[in-house]
Design a protein around this motif. Structure first.
Motif, PDB file in Angstrom:
ATOM      1  N   HIS A 236     -36.663  40.118  37.827  1.00 44.98           N
ATOM      2  CA  HIS A 236     -36.295  41.435  37.317  1.00 44.98           C
ATOM      3  C   HIS A 236     -36.363  41.494  35.801  1.00 44.98           C
ATOM      4  O   HIS A 236     -36.023  42.495  35.194  1.00 44.98           O
ATOM      5  CB  HIS A 236     -34.895  41.823  37.798  1.00 44.98           C
ATOM      6  CG  HIS A 236     -34.850  42.123  39.265  1.00 44.98           C
ATOM      7  ND1 HIS A 236     -34.738  41.139  40.222  1.00 44.98           N
ATOM      8  CD2 HIS A 236     -34.952  43.302  39.942  1.00 44.98           C
ATOM      9  CE1 HIS A 236     -34.740  41.695  41.427  1.00 44.98           C
ATOM     10  NE2 HIS A 236     -34.873  43.002  41.291  1.00 44.98           N
TER      11      HIS A 236
ATOM     12  N   ASP B 224     -30.614  35.442  32.699  1.00 44.00           N
ATOM     13  CA  ASP B 224     -31.737  36.343  32.404  1.00 44.00           C
ATOM     14  C   ASP B 224     -31.202  37.724  32.030  1.00 44.00           C
ATOM     15  O   ASP B 224     -30.007  37.987  32.104  1.00 44.00           O
ATOM     16  CB  ASP B 224     -32.724  36.417  33.591  1.00 44.00           C
ATOM     17  CG  ASP B 224     -32.132  37.059  34.843  1.00 44.00           C
ATOM     18  OD1 ASP B 224     -30.899  37.227  34.913  1.00 44.00           O
ATOM     19  OD2 ASP B 224     -32.905  37.378  35.771  1.00 44.00           O
TER      20      ASP B 224
ATOM     21  N   HIS C  72     -38.491  29.508  39.391  1.00 44.60           N
ATOM     22  CA  HIS C  72     -37.564  29.516  40.531  1.00 44.60           C
ATOM     23  C   HIS C  72     -36.121  29.211  40.147  1.00 44.60           C
ATOM     24  O   HIS C  72     -35.285  29.012  41.021  1.00 44.60           O
ATOM     25  CB  HIS C  72     -38.091  28.597  41.636  1.00 44.60           C
ATOM     26  CG  HIS C  72     -39.378  29.110  42.215  1.00 44.60           C
ATOM     27  ND1 HIS C  72     -39.445  30.238  43.009  1.00 44.60           N
ATOM     28  CD2 HIS C  72     -40.662  28.696  42.051  1.00 44.60           C
ATOM     29  CE1 HIS C  72     -40.706  30.479  43.319  1.00 44.60           C
ATOM     30  NE2 HIS C  72     -41.468  29.565  42.753  1.00 44.60           N
TER      31      HIS C  72
ATOM     32  N   LYS D 299     -30.836  32.968  40.346  1.00 41.03           N
ATOM     33  CA  LYS D 299     -31.528  31.920  39.587  1.00 41.03           C
ATOM     34  C   LYS D 299     -30.891  31.758  38.205  1.00 41.03           C
ATOM     35  O   LYS D 299     -30.182  32.641  37.739  1.00 41.03           O
ATOM     36  CB  LYS D 299     -33.009  32.308  39.430  1.00 41.03           C
ATOM     37  CG  LYS D 299     -33.693  32.610  40.775  1.00 41.03           C
ATOM     38  CD  LYS D 299     -35.213  32.658  40.666  1.00 41.03           C
ATOM     39  CE  LYS D 299     -35.749  34.051  40.456  1.00 41.03           C
ATOM     40  NZ  LYS D 299     -37.236  34.081  40.563  1.00 41.03           N
TER      41      LYS D 299
HETATM   42  N1  LIG Z   1     -31.323  35.603  37.879  1.00 39.47           N
HETATM   43  C1  LIG Z   1     -32.058  36.173  38.836  1.00 39.47           C
HETATM   44  N2  LIG Z   1     -31.915  35.738  40.093  1.00 39.47           N
HETATM   45  C2  LIG Z   1     -32.645  36.302  41.081  1.00 39.47           C
HETATM   46  C3  LIG Z   1     -33.529  37.372  40.822  1.00 39.47           C
HETATM   47  C4  LIG Z   1     -33.674  37.795  39.475  1.00 39.47           C
HETATM   48  O1  LIG Z   1     -34.455  38.689  39.147  1.00 39.47           O
HETATM   49  N3  LIG Z   1     -32.906  37.170  38.506  1.00 39.47           N
HETATM   50  N4  LIG Z   1     -34.229  37.940  41.861  1.00 39.47           N
HETATM   51  C5  LIG Z   1     -33.633  37.779  43.198  1.00 39.47           C
HETATM   52  C6  LIG Z   1     -34.472  38.227  44.294  1.00 39.47           C
HETATM   53  S1  LIG Z   1     -34.507  39.895  44.619  1.00 39.47           S
HETATM   54  C7  LIG Z   1     -35.127  37.346  45.121  1.00 39.47           C
HETATM   55  S2  LIG Z   1     -35.956  37.880  46.482  1.00 39.47           S
HETATM   56  C8  LIG Z   1     -35.122  35.891  44.835  1.00 39.47           C
HETATM   57  C9  LIG Z   1     -36.525  35.381  44.625  1.00 39.47           C
HETATM   58  O2  LIG Z   1     -36.541  34.024  44.340  1.00 39.47           O
HETATM   59  P1  LIG Z   1     -37.886  33.285  43.931  1.00 39.47           P
HETATM   60  O3  LIG Z   1     -38.502  34.000  42.773  1.00 39.47           O
HETATM   61  O4  LIG Z   1     -37.465  31.901  43.626  1.00 39.47           O
HETATM   62  O5  LIG Z   1     -38.796  33.353  45.112  1.00 39.47           O
HETATM   63  O6  LIG Z   1     -34.365  35.573  43.666  1.00 39.47           O
HETATM   64  C10 LIG Z   1     -33.215  36.345  43.457  1.00 39.47           C
HETATM   65  N5  LIG Z   1     -32.494  35.813  42.324  1.00 39.47           N
END
Ligand SMILES: Nc1nc2c(c(=O)[nH]1)N[C@H]1C(S)=C(S)[C@@H](COP(=O)(O)O)O[C@H]1N2
Ligand SMILES: [Mo]
Length: 394
Positions: free
Chosen positions: A53, A161, A202, A220
């Motif tokens: 995002h 992030d 990731h 993440k």
């Molecule tokens: N910090 C953070 N965590 C996040 C996100 C993010 O944008 N920022 N996206 C989420 C979403 S919507 C999904 S589907 C998964 C995707 O994980 P990946 O990119 O490791 O496949 O992380 C999640 N964790």
């Protein structure tokens, strides 16, 4: 200086595999070609879908990196990577699936808003890390706690992030304290993916992995973990990733009427074929993935070559050559997908369909219209592809 742009916030993105289909460049959202998913049970890291995002944060000093845990009885605690590494390490195979997987096909009913994913916004990885239940025990919260003495009932993950939906603030999400402190729920603070140090895309150096739950809750790049009384009030918990009935539109939506989506429903898709195919012979092998949420296994996958009038059962496997059984006592990976395969003999024009049934006998809905929702999440309708046998070899 006029005419010269400053470094973009996206100037430090990591390198990515050229095979990925990019659905949005900034933030980077991409999925592998369908066929890549069924070529291995464990999805290689570089082909694993990436869902972001905002820009990928840069964490370059692991010595200084730490996760703070707040909302405890006493003062906040900070844990270094060493503290996390010192806890027992678990490796858990778990499928991560974006709630927006298969969104593009939902737009064929009526336009939905969101990143246009095909059927590969998911992957299966072996995540290595500490159990969140052990981390919380380390800071004084026992296993299987529903509430802390100070009234904490939810565990919030906050990232480092920055994203525009949070007005430049961090991405965040929460799960219940019961799930977080249940060692059997296998919620991880992961620092490895497929046996390698987690990479930047990731979540390096540390991310949450919440098995059986939509990807959005597996935060993440962890910055802090907060023990809070109410669920996380962040955008992605309250104003996104909720499922509404088809009657709700952008004019009458009331986000507060629905709960944040957690477990994902039973899903499957055919990966060995595209939407439209011309094949040389009528004997073909149909392969795909099936997965359900909440640790439910896959009881059956049905395949049809006549648009869903008649069905045959596909064979299922996790480890190649070892038939899969969904019961808890077997050595199946309960949080991981199941691959399926069926040999079929098709007529000149065929509509091939797949649908899965999970161990609670939940089955995928036949049509996308009945589950249409304005954000286009959880499209789990029967997966259909069209196949023509080319003239030349008839
Ligand atoms: N910090 C953070 N965590 C996040 C996100 C993010 O944008 N920022 N996206 C989420 C979403 S919507 C999904 S589907 C998964 C995707 O994980 P990946 O990119 O490791 O496949 O992380 C999640 N964790
Ligand atoms: Mo997602």
């Amino acid at each position: 200086m006029p005419g010269i742009r400053g470094p973009s916030e996206y100037s430090q993105e990591p390198p990515r595999h050229p095979c990925l289909k990019i659905n949005s460049k900034e933030p980077f959202n991409a999925e592998p070609p369908r066929a890549a998913l069924v070529s291995s049970y464990v999805t290689p890291v570089d082909l694993f879908y990436k869902r972001n995002h905002g820009p990928i944060p840069v964490v370059d000093d692991l010595e200084r990196y730490c996760v703070s845990i707040t909302g405890l009885q006493g003062a906040e605690k900070t844990l270094s990577m060493k503290d996390i590494w010192n806890l027992p390490k678990y490796t858990i195979a778990a499928t991560l699936q974006c709630a927006g997987n298969r969104r593009t096909a939902m737009s064929s009913t009526k336009q939905v808003r969101g990143v246009g994913w095909d059927i590969a916004a998911l992957g299966n990885a072996v995540w290595g890390g500490a159990k969140l239940a052990d981390v919380l025990q380390l800071v004084g919260i026992p296993y299987n706690s529903r509430v802390t003495p100070s009234g904490g009932k939810h565990v919030e993950f906050v990232s480092i992030d920055k994203c525009k939906e949070e007005n430049g603030g961090p991405y965040k999400a929460s799960i219940t304290l019961s799930q977080a402190t249940n060692p059997e729920a296998d919620v991880l603070l992961a620092y490895e993916m497929n046996g390698e140090t987690l990479n930047r895309d990731h979540g390096y150096p540390l991310r949450g992995i919440v098995p059986g739950v939509i990807g959005a809750r597996s935060v993440k790049w962890l910055d802090s973990i907060n023990i809070i009384a109410e669920e996380c009030q962040g955008f992605f918990m309250q104003k996104d990733y909720k499922t509404f009935p088809p009657s709700v539109n952008w004019d009458n939506i009331d986000w507060s009427t629905r709960r944040p989506q957690m477990d994902f429903p039973v899903q499957c898709a055919i990966c060995s074929l595209e939407d439209e195919n011309i094949v040389p012979t009528s004997k073909i092998t149909v392969q795909g993935y099936a997965a359900s949420g909440g640790g439910r296994g896959i009881e059956r996958v049905d395949v049809s070559i006549d648009g869903g009038k008649t069905w045959v059962e596909a064979s299922r496997y996790q480890k190649p050559g070892v038939p899969y059984t969904a019961d808890d006592e077997s050595n199946s990976d309960k949080w991981a997908w199941v691959l399926f395969e069926a040999e079929v003999n098709i007529p000149k024009n065929a509509v091939i369909v797949a649908k899965a049934v999970d161990t609670a006998a939940n089955v995928q809905p036949e049509n996308v219209e009945t589950i249409w929702n304005l954000r286009g999440i959880l499209n789990t309708s029967w997966h259909r592809v069209n196949v023509k046998v080319s003239h030349s070899n008839l």
